[in-house]
Every structure is written in C-alpha cells, then in structure tokens.
Write a protein that holds these residues in place. Structure first.
Motif, short mmCIF file in Angstrom:
data_model
loop_
_atom_site.label_atom_id
_atom_site.label_comp_id
_atom_site.label_asym_id
_atom_site.label_seq_id
_atom_site.Cartn_x
_atom_site.Cartn_y
_atom_site.Cartn_z
N TYR A 68 0.90 -1.26 -0.02
CA TYR A 68 0.11 -0.04 0.13
C TYR A 68 0.93 1.30 -0.07
O TYR A 68 0.28 2.16 -0.32
CB TYR A 68 -0.76 0.18 1.20
CG TYR A 68 -0.39 -0.29 2.60
CD1 TYR A 68 0.60 0.62 3.29
CD2 TYR A 68 -0.48 -1.66 2.98
CE1 TYR A 68 1.08 0.09 4.51
CE2 TYR A 68 0.52 -2.21 4.29
CZ TYR A 68 1.11 -1.04 4.81
OH TYR A 68 1.70 -1.38 6.03
N CYS A 69 2.25 1.04 0.35
CA CYS A 69 2.76 2.20 0.72
C CYS A 69 3.76 2.75 -0.58
O CYS A 69 4.63 2.20 -1.15
CB CYS A 69 3.80 1.91 1.84
SG CYS A 69 4.66 3.44 2.37
N GLY A 70 3.62 4.12 -0.71
CA GLY A 70 4.28 4.87 -1.66
C GLY A 70 5.97 4.88 -1.65
O GLY A 70 6.71 5.15 -2.56
N PHE A 200 -4.40 1.50 12.59
CA PHE A 200 -4.75 0.94 11.37
C PHE A 200 -5.17 1.77 10.16
O PHE A 200 -5.76 2.81 10.67
CB PHE A 200 -5.39 -0.50 11.56
CG PHE A 200 -6.79 -0.18 12.08
CD1 PHE A 200 -7.70 0.23 11.06
CD2 PHE A 200 -6.80 0.11 13.28
CE1 PHE A 200 -9.19 0.61 11.85
CE2 PHE A 200 -8.31 0.31 13.84
CZ PHE A 200 -9.39 0.37 13.03
N MET A 201 -5.28 1.20 8.95
CA MET A 201 -5.86 1.88 7.90
C MET A 201 -7.03 1.47 7.77
O MET A 201 -7.52 0.59 7.94
CB MET A 201 -4.91 1.73 6.45
CG MET A 201 -3.78 2.13 6.52
SD MET A 201 -2.76 1.81 5.06
CE MET A 201 -2.62 0.12 5.18
N VAL A 202 -8.19 2.53 7.40
CA VAL A 202 -9.47 2.05 7.26
C VAL A 202 -9.85 2.02 5.79
O VAL A 202 -9.47 2.84 5.01
CB VAL A 202 -10.31 3.30 7.96
CG1 VAL A 202 -11.77 3.02 7.72
CG2 VAL A 202 -10.11 3.62 9.36
N PRO A 231 -7.74 6.81 6.68
CA PRO A 231 -8.21 6.02 5.66
C PRO A 231 -7.24 5.78 4.70
O PRO A 231 -6.00 6.37 4.65
CB PRO A 231 -9.11 7.08 4.70
CG PRO A 231 -8.45 8.45 5.20
CD PRO A 231 -8.08 8.32 6.50
N PHE A 232 -7.17 4.48 4.22
CA PHE A 232 -6.34 4.16 2.93
C PHE A 232 -6.53 4.88 1.83
O PHE A 232 -7.63 5.29 1.63
CB PHE A 232 -6.52 2.54 2.91
CG PHE A 232 -5.89 2.22 1.54
CD1 PHE A 232 -4.67 2.05 1.18
CD2 PHE A 232 -6.85 2.03 0.24
CE1 PHE A 232 -4.18 1.49 0.00
CE2 PHE A 232 -6.18 1.75 -1.09
CZ PHE A 232 -4.80 1.75 -1.15
N ILE A 233 -5.50 5.46 1.24
CA ILE A 233 -5.30 6.12 0.05
C ILE A 233 -4.43 5.45 -1.04
O ILE A 233 -3.47 5.48 -0.73
CB ILE A 233 -5.13 7.70 0.27
CG1 ILE A 233 -6.04 8.05 1.41
CG2 ILE A 233 -5.39 8.40 -0.79
CD1 ILE A 233 -5.54 9.78 1.99
N1 5AD Z 1 -2.83 5.25 2.64
C1 5AD Z 1 -3.04 5.42 3.93
N2 5AD Z 1 -2.18 5.49 5.01
C2 5AD Z 1 -0.87 4.81 4.57
N3 5AD Z 1 0.12 4.39 5.22
C3 5AD Z 1 1.20 3.91 4.47
N4 5AD Z 1 0.77 4.08 3.19
C4 5AD Z 1 -0.71 4.34 3.21
C5 5AD Z 1 -1.74 4.79 2.47
N5 5AD Z 1 -1.50 4.14 0.95
C6 5AD Z 1 0.13 4.58 6.68
C7 5AD Z 1 0.42 3.24 7.32
C8 5AD Z 1 1.65 3.63 8.19
C9 5AD Z 1 1.64 4.93 8.37
C10 5AD Z 1 3.12 5.39 8.62
O1 5AD Z 1 1.11 5.49 7.17
O2 5AD Z 1 -0.65 2.80 8.19
O3 5AD Z 1 1.88 3.00 9.46
#
Ligand code: 5AD
Ligand code: FES
Length: 347
Positions: A68-70, A200-202, A231-233
């Motif tokens: 998920y992470c950039g 956590f991410m929602v 939120p997850f983005i």
């Molecule tokens: N969207 C939202 N949150 C994110 N994180 C990492 N990638 C994303 C994403 N795409 C959050 C993770 C991490 C925090 C530093 O950022 O939960 O633990």
C-alpha cells in the motif's frame, strides 16, 4: 443499536459479535449518536485542548515493500532522501519556537540509520530540549534496539499494527513481514516502558468488518496510549494503485468507537483524514480525536515523503501549517495547546 453504544459508553467494551453488529448496521443517525457520546468523553478527559506533535519525516528510504505504501522499496520513482542530524535539529529548533513540545521522528526502515546513529540523534534532541517528548516511528527493531532508544531518552513509539487479522496482514505485506512479529514489537515497546501507539488503515484493500473487529479487540488487549487510524488512500506507484480509498464516514465512526473503548487515549486526526476531505481533521476532532500532527519536515523534502497520493500540507512552511491548524481547530471550538501532551496516566 443505540443500546450497544450505551453499553460501550458505560463499560468501554463490547463482544466481537456486538462490534460487528454495530459496524454493519451503522447509519447517519446512529453515527450522530455515537459521535456525540465520543465528543462528550473526549471533553471530559481533555477538555477542548488539541495536542500538537511536530512530525519530522527524516528518511524515505525503506527496506520494506508493503503493497500500500508509496515509499516501498520497489517504487523506483520515489525520489529518496535522508535528513542529516543537523537538519533534524534545525526542524526541532524551528518547531520549538513555534510551540511544539513533542517531536516525532518518522521514517522508513532505513539501514543507513543504525541504532547508534538514532541514539545519537535522540540524545542530541533531549539535551537541547529537555522539556520535550521524543516520539519514534521507524518500524520494527530488535528488543535491544528499542531498549537502547528508550535509555537514550525516547519517550514514545508509534508502530501501527496495520491489521490485527493475520490473513489480512499477509494480503497487505510481502512474506518477509509477519503479523506476529508486528504485534510482538508492540508488546516489547510497552514492556520497555514507552508510551505506545498502534493503529490501522480504514478501508485498506481486502478489509472486512471481521478484520475491523479484530483490530478493536487487539487495541483493547494491548491497551495502548495512542491509536492512529486514517483512511487508506491509493498511491499510483504501488500494487494497490487501483484500489478504492477508505471513507471519511467509516473512519469517523471508528474514531468514535475507539474513544468510547479507551476514554483517555491519545487519538490523532490524521493527515490522511485531511487528505480525503477538506474538513477531515476538524471532523476527526469532533468525532473524539484530540491530537494533530503538523509537518515540521523541511519544505524541500515534503513532496518526497508520499505514502499516498494527494497528501496535503506538502507545500507549506511549518509556521503556516501550524497557523492553518490553529485556525482549523478554533473553527470547531477547540484550541491547540503548547505542552508535551502526555497520556493522562503519565505524571
Ligand atoms: N494510505 C494511507 N495510509 C498509509 N500508510 C502507508 N501507506 C498508506 C496509504 N497508501 C500509513 C501506514 C503506516 C503509516 C506511517 O502510514 O499505516 O503505518
Ligand atoms: Fe498544514 Fe493547513 S494544516 S497547511
């Protein structure tokens, strides 16, 4: 359903089945009822104060490859950077003058920053700013590493558990990362004596209500001082580029639930929440949150620390960002305070 909220308010606890029922049957009226209670509990514990944390994103190098992470290792397009110790101290100095009394050192899991380098940085900050709290957010380390950072003066550690459901965890991370180790790290941190934050991410991909129930049960069991949710983005350069973002609505609902579960927990209205909605952070505060984390990183690196697309506050100086935040909080009747903003259990 309102009885469930009353029960949560009175006992700070629900059964797994009850959490699931509450989440699955939520609606605007129920959310209003929940958030009103969450707000009341927040005000009982922290008044209308909003604690600020100065976020210093000190490296975007990362050995991990979370889907998920950039700033994941495989994102070849991420422009990598590291701050020097001097740059970090400059961020603290500017932050201190603005009224920050907590500095959060956040970064990817970057092998360049050995435990010894981190210890040196912590010591320097604590020597120059003995009245400030140092929070670390740099991922999974050995027990000894965590211990040494604590002995060097670090006060708090943020390590989101990301998801408490093991199967879900494996869908968000490559094999090299394990859900058990993640949780073990959090117990280690707590055991050492840190004020600990999980989260956590929602709306992360493949998240179900059952996953969220697991998250809530884990939070209750760990009993952390802080819980970071947002939120997850999606980020365009990741395997989850085409996945849907989490919603404002569910994030606010979960903030409300967490406030009722842990009445005095430190709960940030996150940058991700501010990214999916122009008033996201204000609404987060109105849902029971009591912390915001303005960016103190040098402006020339901010656009490089992109965990997700369209991240806000990447173009503003620390002073502008803080001023903007003060105004935002005042607009909903809350006030940014100058203090370390420790958990109520710490005196
Ligand atoms: N969207 C939202 N949150 C994110 N994180 C990492 N990638 C994303 C994403 N795409 C959050 C993770 C991490 C925090 C530093 O950022 O939960 O633990
Ligand atoms: Fe950062 Fe508004 S809070 S610019």
């Amino acid at each position: 359903m309102k009885q469930l909220i009353d029960k949560l308010y009175e006992t700070n606890n629900l059964s797994p089945e009850e959490y699931k029922e509450l989440i699955d049957n939520r609606n605007p009226e129920l959310a209003e009822y929940l958030l009103e209670k969450a707000r009341a509990v927040r005000i009982e514990n922290y008044g209308h104060d909003v604690y600020i944390r100065g976020l210093i994103e000190f490296t975007n190098h990362c050995r991990n490859d979370c889907y998920y992470c950039g700033i994941r290792k495989s994102n070849q397009n991420a422009e990598r950077y590291r701050l020097t110790k001097e740059q970090i101290l400059e961020c603290c100095s500017a932050g201190y003058d603005l009224g920050f009394r907590t500095f959060v050192l956040q970064g990817g899991e970057d092998g360049y920053f050995t435990d010894d380098k981190i210890i040196d940085i912590i010591r320097s900050i604590k020597t120059s700013y003995p009245d400030c709290a140092v929070t670390l957010s740099m991922g999974e380390k050995s027990y000894e590493g965590y211990r040494a950072f604590f002995d060097a003066g670090a006060d708090r550690y943020l390590l989101r558990h990301e998801t408490a459901d093991a199967e879900h965890y494996r869908k968000l991370h490559p094999e090299s990362l394990s859900p058990d180790n993640r949780k073990q790290c959090l117990y280690n941190l707590k055991n050492i004596g840190y004020q600990v934050g999980c989260g956590f991410m929602v709306g992360s991909p493949f998240q179900t209500t059952e996953c969220l129930v697991q998250d809530l049960l884990f939070i209750k069991e760990l009993n952390p001082h802080m819980v970071g949710i947002g939120p997850f983005i999606p980020h365009h350069g990741t395997p989850f580029a085409n996945k849907k973002a989490g919603t404002l609505e569910l994030t606010l609902f979960l903030l409300g639930i967490i406030r009722l579960m842990l009445p005095d927990v430190l709960l940030p209205a996150t940058t991700a929440l501010g990214t999916i909605h122009p008033k996201g952070r204000e609404l987060g505060i109105l849902a029971g949150a009591n912390v915001v984390m303005p960016n103190l990183s040098p402006v020339n690196v901010r656009h490089k620390y992109l965990l997700y697309d369209n991240k806000i506050c990447t173009g503003d100086e620390a002073a502008e960002c803080l001023c903007c935040m003060r105004n935002r909080m005042e607009s909903v009747g809350y006030h940014v305070t100058v203090s370390r903003g420790d958990h109520k259990s710490i005196l």
